[in-house]
Structures are given as C-alpha cells and as structure tokens.
Scaffold this active site. Structure first.
Site, PDB file in Angstrom:
ATOM      1  N   ASN A  74      -4.658 -11.919   7.754  1.00 48.51           N
ATOM      2  CA  ASN A  74      -3.426 -10.910   7.873  1.00 48.51           C
ATOM      3  C   ASN A  74      -3.025 -10.780   9.264  1.00 48.51           C
ATOM      4  O   ASN A  74      -3.352 -10.303  10.135  1.00 48.51           O
ATOM      5  CB  ASN A  74      -3.989  -9.747   7.547  1.00 48.51           C
ATOM      6  CG  ASN A  74      -2.993  -8.222   7.382  1.00 48.51           C
ATOM      7  OD1 ASN A  74      -1.916  -8.528   7.971  1.00 48.51           O
ATOM      8  ND2 ASN A  74      -3.247  -7.287   6.706  1.00 48.51           N
ATOM      9  N   ARG A 107      10.249  -4.841   1.330  1.00 43.05           N
ATOM     10  CA  ARG A 107      10.619  -4.129   2.664  1.00 43.05           C
ATOM     11  C   ARG A 107      11.717  -4.752   3.399  1.00 43.05           C
ATOM     12  O   ARG A 107      12.684  -5.929   2.766  1.00 43.05           O
ATOM     13  CB  ARG A 107       9.219  -4.271   3.480  1.00 43.05           C
ATOM     14  CG  ARG A 107       8.122  -3.485   2.942  1.00 43.05           C
ATOM     15  CD  ARG A 107       6.994  -3.513   3.730  1.00 43.05           C
ATOM     16  NE  ARG A 107       7.188  -2.787   4.975  1.00 43.05           N
ATOM     17  CZ  ARG A 107       6.243  -2.609   5.889  1.00 43.05           C
ATOM     18  NH1 ARG A 107       5.432  -3.334   5.891  1.00 43.05           N
ATOM     19  NH2 ARG A 107       6.693  -2.004   6.862  1.00 43.05           N
TER      20      ARG A 107
END
Length: 144
Positions: A74, A107
C-alpha cells in the site's frame, strides 16, 4: 513457511485518524493484528512495515529479495508518482500486489494513474481494511 512483507507508505501511520470518511476508523495497528491472524490461518509468516519515506520503502523492497516470497504494497500517494518504487519491485523480482483502502478509481483523476500496477500481479482497492485479507489470500494462493 512462506513469508510475505506488507509494506505501507506515507500517512498510513495516521490510519483511523486521518480522513476517516475515506479511509475508515481502523488503525494501522489493528490492520496488522488482523493480518497476523489471517496469515496464521493461511500458514504464512507476515512482516509488517510502514514508512513515510520513499527511500526507506525502496530499501525495504530490496531487502525483501530472497527473504520474502511476496510483497503486499500500500504505497499510498507514492503509487501515483514513484517510478523508483516501480523500478525497485522490478529489480527485486518479488511478486507484488498493489493495495488501497479506498477505491482510487472513484476519486480524483490523478489517483487513476499507478506506476505500481505496471509491475504488480494485481490490484485490490476499495474494500477498506478487508483488502489486506483479500491480498493475503491472493498472495498465498499465488505462492502455493
């Protein structure tokens, strides 16, 4: 026993506090506890690491070569900017899964670009902390 490095990037140390409407209220320590339990169930070892510094992350990827069977990454915002992380993954030749808590495709447009995806086995995004479980299961199956 197979070992997997779970490497978390910038600002993930603030997980549970920073923008909970986007990233949720689960802390990184809670995610690590969840991952350790899932890894035990899957019969794999997990090392968990977080850094806000790109160079430290690159060093961790290099150090994973020959030590860990896989990498779950991540990379946070570095996903969209770091050719260095992409090159480190390619150089280390370690199977990698890109992971995001939020659905980056829903997003801002700059989050739709991923340098990591170009060298990853796959991408898991939008499932919050459960994404770590999905990534561990996918990596365990890949490494069988």
């Amino acid at each position: 026993m197979t070992s997997v490095l779970i490497l978390n990037g910038p600002n993930l140390n603030l997980l549970g506090q920073r923008q909970p409407e986007v990233y949720g209220r689960t802390t990184l320590a809670e995610v690590e506890t969840m991952c350790q339990a899932d890894a035990a169930r899957l019969g794999i070892d997990v090392q968990f690491q977080q850094s806000n510094h790109e160079g430290v992350m690159i060093d961790a990827i290099h150090a994973a070569r020959g030590v860990h069977g896989g990498l779950i990454l991540n990379a946070g915002a570095y996903t969209h900017t770091s050719i260095g992380l992409m090159d480190a993954i390619s150089s280390a030749e370690i199977p990698t899964i890109e992971l995001h808590l939020s659905n980056v495709h829903a997003r801002e447009p700059f989050r739709h670009q991923s340098y990591i995806a170009k060298v990853a086995l796959g991408v898991i995004c939008g499932f919050g902390p459960h994404g770590y479980t999905l990534a561990l299961e996918a990596m365990a199956r890949h490494l069988e």
